[in-house]
Design an enzyme around this catalytic site. Structure first.
Site, short mmCIF file in Angstrom:
data_model
loop_
_atom_site.label_atom_id
_atom_site.label_comp_id
_atom_site.label_asym_id
_atom_site.label_seq_id
_atom_site.Cartn_x
_atom_site.Cartn_y
_atom_site.Cartn_z
N LYS A 1 0.86 -1.19 0.00
CA LYS A 1 0.00 0.00 0.00
C LYS A 1 0.89 1.23 0.00
O LYS A 1 1.94 1.24 0.65
CB LYS A 1 -0.88 0.02 1.26
CG LYS A 1 -2.13 0.85 1.10
CD LYS A 1 -3.16 0.06 0.33
CE LYS A 1 -4.55 0.56 0.48
NZ LYS A 1 -5.49 -0.50 0.06
N1 GLU Z 1 -7.28 -0.16 -3.08
C1 GLU Z 1 -8.02 -1.36 -3.35
C2 GLU Z 1 -8.02 -2.28 -2.14
O1 GLU Z 1 -7.80 -1.88 -1.03
C3 GLU Z 1 -7.61 -2.02 -4.64
C4 GLU Z 1 -6.19 -2.48 -4.69
C5 GLU Z 1 -5.75 -2.96 -6.08
O2 GLU Z 1 -6.58 -3.05 -6.98
O3 GLU Z 1 -4.56 -3.26 -6.21
O4 GLU Z 1 -8.29 -3.45 -2.25
#
Ligand code: GLU
Length: 428
Positions: free
Chosen positions: A118
């Protein structure tokens, strides 16, 4: 407390356990359930790499402002790191570390070949111009140039970012490589290798998970009363799809406030209102309700689709829903989770309920890597298959081992990663 330098979240009450420690606590419960070798558990509770960069941005005024940009890469045992990029004023390393770990379990649970990561920047994007956000995003991507890539780490949108920021990241990366690299980010615009169905994918996955959970209780979505906190990329799409499936969306909210109608809101009319006013507030087809009030309204299903720590020991005993679907990541505190469980309220955990987004990110990456693009029906069908299978694996596991759906989901996700570590062995 595991990584003391990551503990930057302020504690609202003495009993408060920050999302990172909470995720570690769920990891430890799963490890105990799996009778996991402690040498593997300690590897899993530490992010593998944490990158922090200074991002100087020339503002429109001519002044230069420095922002701190982060990327936390938790685990890449199963494949490249994967996870969103968050622009929000409350972003901290502790929060991103929790969210990165959640991505590891989420991808493993869904059976997609990724690890978890993240990224984020502590910024309120609404306070900056489009040009300033573009310069910020491009400098952030270029500072991370060696840490991201289709086989290394694949960012995606999250709170405060969208296909626009992903296009700038893809372009910055591609310009540095000297050729177009479709697989470096997901959630891109369709014009540069985005996938059909990606914009609605997280909300669609939430709808599927809620539908499957109700089906097990012998119910359908028809007439079910649902309250949704958040009306953005996730909450808005979930509201639309659940409304189309016959559910009554009795309340929705955004950062400015919410609206409530006990017999159900007219979601298409509300979407038109939001397109014109940028908020659900002032919608004539409902009464005003605060974000806090929304959570405790009488309803069948509650969907927190905004930020962390929304259901706490302050309000968990007043939640009236029978089912809570975590469309947001980590919206329920540790104590509140136990309170809901003891009251018999079923919780669809984040790593299952909101996995539709990363599943379609995976499908987008597969399409980009193969230069072959699918129609929306195929994308939705493939995602639905993975979500339905994952839901039933989790449900079955929870019946077999006893305990709630979260423990079952963690046991499955963590178990898969632990198995991969055992098979790969410890280097050197
Ligand atoms: N931000 C989204 C999540 O927390 C999507 C992450 C992604 O598609 O890599 O799952």
């Amino acid at each position: 407390m595991v990584v003391s330098s990551l503990q930057t979240t302020e504690a609202p009450t003495p009993a408060y356990i920050c999302p990172f420690d909470r995720t570690c606590s769920y990891l430890n419960q799963a490890a105990a359930e799996l009778e996991m070798d402690d040498n593997i558990r300690v590897i899993l509770e530490h992010p593998r790499k944490v990158v922090t960069v200074a991002i100087p941005v020339r503002l429109d005024s001519g002044k230069v402002q420095i922002f701190a940009g982060h990327r936390v890469q938790h685990c890449d045992v199963l494949g490249p790191y994967k996870g969103g990029t968050r622009y929000h004023r409350a972003v901290t390393l502790a929060e991103l570390s929790a969210l990165a770990m959640l991505m590891t379990w989420k991808c493993a649970l869904l059976g997609i070949p990724y690890g978890g990561a993240k990224g984020g920047i502590a910024i309120d994007p609404a306070q900056y111009s489009d040009g300033e956000i573009e310069r910020l995003t491009r400098r952030y991507a270029s500072e991370l140039i060696k840490d991201i890539g289709p086989a290394i780490d694949i960012p995606a949108p999250d709170i405060g970012t969208s296909s626009r920021e992903m296009a700038w990241m893809m372009d910055t990366y591609s310009m540095n490589m000297g050729h177009a690299v479709l697989g470096v980010v997901t959630g891109k615009p369709l014009s540069i290798g985005g996938s059909k169905g990606r914009d609605m994918a997280t909300g669609r996955g939430v709808m599927i998970a809620v539908r499957e959970a109700l089906m097990e209780l012998g119910q359908t979505l028809e007439g079910v009363k649902i309250a949704i906190q958040g009306f953005g990329k996730v909450g808005g799409a979930a509201a639309q799809l659940l409304h189309q499936a016959g559910a009554k969306i009795i309340a929705v909210s955004d950062a400015s406030g919410g609206v409530f109608a006990s017999e159900g809101l007219d979601i298409p009319a509300l979407s038109t209102h939001v397109a014109a006013n940028k908020t659900v507030v002032g919608f004539p087809g409902g009464e005003p309700v605060t974000n806090a009030e929304l959570l405790t309204l009488p309803c069948d299903v509650l969907i927190p689709a905004a930020l962390e720590d929304q259901i706490t020991e302050e309000n968990a005993d007043r939640i009236q829903a029978k089912l809570v679907a975590e469309a947001a990541n980590a919206p329920i505190t540790l104590v509140a989770d136990q309170m809901l469980e003891s009251r018999g309220i079923k919780v669809l955990p984040d790593i299952l309920a909101n996995a539709g987004g990363v599943v379609v990110s995976y499908l987008e990456w597969v399409q980009g890597q193969s230069f072959l693009f699918w129609d929306e029906k195929r994308v939705n069908r493939e995602m639905e298959k993975l979500m339905v299978q994952a839901y039933h694996r989790v449900s079955q596991r929870s019946q077999e081992q006893g305990g709630d759906l979260r423990l079952a989901a963690y046991t499955l996700g963590v178990g898969r990663v632990a198995q991969a570590i055992r098979d790969r062995g410890l280097y050197p």
